[in-house]
Design a protein around this motif. Structure first.
Motif, PDB file in Angstrom:
ATOM      1  N   GLN A 156       0.835  -1.202   0.000  1.00  0.00           N
ATOM      2  CA  GLN A 156       0.000   0.000   0.000  1.00  0.00           C
ATOM      3  C   GLN A 156       0.866   1.246   0.000  1.00  0.00           C
ATOM      4  OE1 GLN A 156      -3.276   0.407   2.657  1.00  0.00           O
ATOM      5  NE2 GLN A 156      -3.934  -1.706   2.468  1.00  0.00           N
ATOM      6  N   ARG A 157       1.892   1.222   0.820  1.00  0.00           N
ATOM      7  CA  ARG A 157       2.814   2.344   0.931  1.00  0.00           C
ATOM      8  C   ARG A 157       3.511   2.614  -0.397  1.00  0.00           C
ATOM      9  NH1 ARG A 157       4.868   4.298   6.017  1.00  0.00           N
ATOM     10  NH2 ARG A 157       6.998   5.017   5.735  1.00  0.00           N
ATOM     11  N   ARG A 158       3.994   1.543  -1.003  1.00  0.00           N
ATOM     12  CA  ARG A 158       4.704   1.678  -2.277  1.00  0.00           C
ATOM     13  C   ARG A 158       3.780   2.296  -3.322  1.00  0.00           C
ATOM     14  NH1 ARG A 158       4.865  -3.187  -4.097  1.00  0.00           N
ATOM     15  NH2 ARG A 158       4.234  -2.539  -6.194  1.00  0.00           N
ATOM     16  N   ILE A 159       2.565   1.780  -3.376  1.00  0.00           N
ATOM     17  CA  ILE A 159       1.610   2.257  -4.363  1.00  0.00           C
ATOM     18  C   ILE A 159       1.235   3.721  -4.113  1.00  0.00           C
ATOM     19  CG2 ILE A 159      -0.777   1.981  -5.153  1.00  0.00           C
ATOM     20  CD1 ILE A 159      -0.329  -1.087  -4.678  1.00  0.00           C
ATOM     21  N   TYR A 160       1.016   4.031  -2.860  1.00  0.00           N
ATOM     22  CA  TYR A 160       0.680   5.418  -2.514  1.00  0.00           C
ATOM     23  C   TYR A 160       1.761   6.375  -3.000  1.00  0.00           C
ATOM     24  CZ  TYR A 160      -0.552   9.538   0.203  1.00  0.00           C
ATOM     25  OH  TYR A 160      -0.888  10.815   0.578  1.00  0.00           O
ATOM     26  N   ARG A 161       2.997   6.012  -2.739  1.00  0.00           N
ATOM     27  CA  ARG A 161       4.112   6.876  -3.139  1.00  0.00           C
ATOM     28  C   ARG A 161       4.223   6.994  -4.656  1.00  0.00           C
ATOM     29  NH1 ARG A 161       8.914   6.041   1.354  1.00  0.00           N
ATOM     30  NH2 ARG A 161       7.558   6.488   3.128  1.00  0.00           N
ATOM     31  N   LYS A 162       3.935   5.915  -5.345  1.00  0.00           N
ATOM     32  CA  LYS A 162       3.975   5.972  -6.804  1.00  0.00           C
ATOM     33  C   LYS A 162       2.908   6.913  -7.337  1.00  0.00           C
ATOM     34  CE  LYS A 162       6.373   1.892  -8.374  1.00  0.00           C
ATOM     35  NZ  LYS A 162       6.354   0.606  -9.075  1.00  0.00           N
ATOM     36  N   ARG A 163       1.733   6.838  -6.731  1.00  0.00           N
ATOM     37  CA  ARG A 163       0.652   7.726  -7.176  1.00  0.00           C
ATOM     38  C   ARG A 163       0.998   9.179  -6.889  1.00  0.00           C
ATOM     39  NH1 ARG A 163      -4.744   4.955  -4.798  1.00  0.00           N
ATOM     40  NH2 ARG A 163      -5.758   6.772  -5.746  1.00  0.00           N
ATOM     41  N   PHE A 164       1.598   9.403  -5.745  1.00  0.00           N
ATOM     42  CA  PHE A 164       2.026  10.754  -5.382  1.00  0.00           C
ATOM     43  C   PHE A 164       3.077  11.236  -6.382  1.00  0.00           C
ATOM     44  CE2 PHE A 164       2.280  13.353  -1.191  1.00  0.00           C
ATOM     45  CZ  PHE A 164       2.502  14.538  -1.878  1.00  0.00           C
ATOM     46  N   ALA A 165       4.036  10.378  -6.684  1.00  0.00           N
ATOM     47  CA  ALA A 165       5.093  10.734  -7.637  1.00  0.00           C
ATOM     48  C   ALA A 165       4.514  11.015  -9.016  1.00  0.00           C
ATOM     49  CB  ALA A 165       6.137   9.623  -7.707  1.00  0.00           C
ATOM     50  N   ALA A 166       3.471  10.259  -9.383  1.00  0.00           N
ATOM     51  CA  ALA A 166       2.859  10.453 -10.703  1.00  0.00           C
ATOM     52  C   ALA A 166       2.252  11.849 -10.808  1.00  0.00           C
ATOM     53  CB  ALA A 166       1.806   9.380 -10.949  1.00  0.00           C
ATOM     54  N   ILE A 167       1.671  12.322  -9.722  1.00  0.00           N
ATOM     55  CA  ILE A 167       1.109  13.680  -9.730  1.00  0.00           C
ATOM     56  C   ILE A 167       2.217  14.707  -9.959  1.00  0.00           C
ATOM     57  CG2 ILE A 167      -0.056  15.439  -8.336  1.00  0.00           C
ATOM     58  CD1 ILE A 167      -1.569  13.186  -6.925  1.00  0.00           C
ATOM     59  N   ILE A 168       3.326  14.503  -9.245  1.00  0.00           N
ATOM     60  CA  ILE A 168       4.451  15.435  -9.408  1.00  0.00           C
ATOM     61  C   ILE A 168       5.008  15.366 -10.826  1.00  0.00           C
ATOM     62  CG2 ILE A 168       6.829  15.894  -8.679  1.00  0.00           C
ATOM     63  CD1 ILE A 168       5.995  15.161  -5.843  1.00  0.00           C
ATOM     64  N   GLU A 169       5.100  14.158 -11.353  1.00  0.00           N
ATOM     65  CA  GLU A 169       5.620  14.019 -12.718  1.00  0.00           C
ATOM     66  C   GLU A 169       4.734  14.745 -13.734  1.00  0.00           C
ATOM     67  OE1 GLU A 169       6.320   9.836 -12.813  1.00  0.00           O
ATOM     68  OE2 GLU A 169       8.423  10.183 -12.247  1.00  0.00           O
ATOM     69  N   SER A 170       3.442  14.657 -13.528  1.00  0.00           N
ATOM     70  CA  SER A 170       2.569  15.358 -14.466  1.00  0.00           C
ATOM     71  C   SER A 170       2.748  16.863 -14.293  1.00  0.00           C
ATOM     72  CB  SER A 170       1.125  14.891 -14.291  1.00  0.00           C
ATOM     73  OG  SER A 170       0.356  15.855 -13.629  1.00  0.00           O
ATOM     74  N   GLY A 171       3.036  17.287 -13.066  1.00  0.00           N
ATOM     75  CA  GLY A 171       3.342  18.699 -12.837  1.00  0.00           C
ATOM     76  C   GLY A 171       4.609  19.144 -13.557  1.00  0.00           C
ATOM     77  N   ILE A 172       5.578  18.227 -13.621  1.00  0.00           N
ATOM     78  CA  ILE A 172       6.819  18.554 -14.335  1.00  0.00           C
ATOM     79  C   ILE A 172       6.543  18.690 -15.835  1.00  0.00           C
ATOM     80  CG2 ILE A 172       9.127  17.706 -14.935  1.00  0.00           C
ATOM     81  CD1 ILE A 172       9.181  16.312 -12.189  1.00  0.00           C
ATOM     82  N   ARG A 173       5.742  17.753 -16.349  1.00  0.00           N
ATOM     83  CA  ARG A 173       5.414  17.819 -17.777  1.00  0.00           C
ATOM     84  C   ARG A 173       4.695  19.115 -18.152  1.00  0.00           C
ATOM     85  NH1 ARG A 173       4.277  12.452 -16.976  1.00  0.00           N
ATOM     86  NH2 ARG A 173       2.047  12.863 -16.794  1.00  0.00           N
ATOM     87  N   ASN A 174       3.858  19.616 -17.232  1.00  0.00           N
ATOM     88  CA  ASN A 174       3.128  20.865 -17.487  1.00  0.00           C
ATOM     89  C   ASN A 174       3.922  22.105 -17.113  1.00  0.00           C
ATOM     90  OD1 ASN A 174       1.104  19.030 -17.965  1.00  0.00           O
ATOM     91  ND2 ASN A 174       0.068  19.384 -15.998  1.00  0.00           N
ATOM     92  N   ASN A 175       5.174  21.910 -16.782  1.00  0.00           N
ATOM     93  CA  ASN A 175       6.013  23.031 -16.352  1.00  0.00           C
ATOM     94  C   ASN A 175       5.494  23.770 -15.122  1.00  0.00           C
ATOM     95  OD1 ASN A 175       8.181  22.909 -18.194  1.00  0.00           O
ATOM     96  ND2 ASN A 175       6.796  23.637 -19.815  1.00  0.00           N
ATOM     97  N   GLU A 176       4.693  23.071 -14.311  1.00  0.00           N
ATOM     98  CA  GLU A 176       4.296  23.678 -13.035  1.00  0.00           C
ATOM     99  C   GLU A 176       5.390  23.444 -11.997  1.00  0.00           C
ATOM    100  OE1 GLU A 176       0.530  22.070 -11.783  1.00  0.00           O
ATOM    101  OE2 GLU A 176      -0.069  21.758 -13.869  1.00  0.00           O
ATOM    102  N   VAL A 177       6.155  22.399 -12.237  1.00  0.00           N
ATOM    103  CA  VAL A 177       7.134  21.954 -11.252  1.00  0.00           C
ATOM    104  C   VAL A 177       8.513  21.879 -11.914  1.00  0.00           C
ATOM    105  CG1 VAL A 177       7.809  19.999  -9.787  1.00  0.00           C
ATOM    106  CG2 VAL A 177       5.398  20.623  -9.974  1.00  0.00           C
TER     107      VAL A 177
END
Lengths: 196, 196
Positions: B127-148
């Motif tokens: 559960q922990r691993r998956i949660y972190r992956k989902r969190f990371a995915a949000i950040i990655e999409s932020g990077i793609r949109n140049n928000e991050v």
DNA sequence: ATAAACAGCTAACGCGTGTTAGCCAAAAAA
DNA sequence: TTTTTTGGCTAACACGCGTTAGCTGTTTAT
């Protein structure tokens, strides 16, 4: 009769302390037994006591050797003639590298110090408190010089120090980025978060 | 004969679980004994077993109730139609508030899950691993949109999550800034560190 | 070669642990 | 009011813990 193997300049006690760090990190201080440790070292439990005084002594040694390294570093950094934010970055990089290269010891010192007994416990807590105050003072001077955002310095210290302990997860992860990439990413995010 | 006091809608088991959280936080799971817990509850150790199955069950309940709250929140946040960085900020604020208001449980879930036994252990880790992956995915999409900033997303997650666990130090400190000040400072530093 | 120091062993100690059995009183349900 | 269920209690269990005593073999120094 199985002897503890040692190279030159590494005492048998050092071997035990190092294995203890690894075991305490893995299982936690309380859950790691002297019989576990003995097995890791390749010897019977009772034999350990030819080299150490007690289980707690192992924890003392680990906690204070780590603490001393950090205290020594902050002495050094405070004395340098560089900007506050550069001092913060130096300390940050030092913490990161300690956590990368002396993982087990640093981790144990960080998580298991609660199990120290007085007077070591109060001593350790004091050192920790003082260290954090000195770290916060550097950040505060950075705020006064407009190098750093107007934030609460103790909170910044708390964020930095705990963020670093996250390197634990990096160690455990299977697909690691390189150590230097990790360092740069952490500096980017944390120093970036303080400055503007 | 001392009965466990309960208000309506609070079972005796809940009282025990809550006290257990407090005790496990203070001493660590292994170091906290059932006799300690019994004393905190105001009852003999054996009496606890009228309400719970085992010491480990207490840890299960704590770890998974916390984990479920976070999973539920990330479901909710992912579904919202807002920017990635706003999602990150929402999760961050949720974590901060959980850590502030359900300190003991969250802390225990964070630090003591190692002492879970299989199959709960693997379950929790997953559960922990998956949660972190989902969190990371949000950040990655932020990077793609140049928000991050262009950073390593898993490293960012690791920093954020561990920084939050630093609220432990805030709880312990004598001169606390207010909870809302703490929240704003943390958001400033961490969101600031990701953006710009 | 002999003595001294070192580093291992087995056995065992006392203690604290989580947990169970069996019993009894109080509260809730009938 | 009687019966049933709930929630306490004491006593005790088996086990794992850190540590010590006493002994024996091995290494080092004389």
């Amino acid at each position: 009769m199985a002897r503890i193997k040692t190279d030159k300049n590494i005492s048998r006690k050092d071997v035990i302390v190092t294995k203890a760090a690894s075991l305490f990190r893995e299982k936690g201080f309380k859950a790691a037994s002297m019989r576990d440790l003995a097995e890791a070292v390749g010897v019977e439990a009772a034999s350990l006591y030819n080299h150490i005084k007690s289980k707690t002594e192992l924890l003392h040694e680990l906690c204070f050797s780590v603490a001393n390294r950090f205290l020594q570093k902050i002495d050094e950094v405070e004395a340098e003639k560089i900007s506050s934010i550069e001092k913060v970055e130096k300390l940050l990089r030092f913490h990161i590298n300690e956590m990368i290269h002396h993982y087990e010891e640093v981790y144990v010192s960080d998580r298991e110090w609660k199990h120290l007994a007085d007077p070591y416990l109060s001593n350790f807590q004091n050192q920790r408190r003082i260290y954090r105050k000195r770290f916060a003072a550097i950040i505060e001077s950075g705020i006064r010089n407009n190098e750093v955002k107007k934030i609460d310095a103790p909170t910044a210290v708390l964020i930095i120090l705990h963020a670093i302990s996250g390197i634990e997860s990096w160690h455990r992860s299977t697909q690691k980025i390189s150590a230097s990439e990790l360092e740069e990413n952490m500096v980017t995010i944390l120093v970036g978060g303080l400055t503007q």
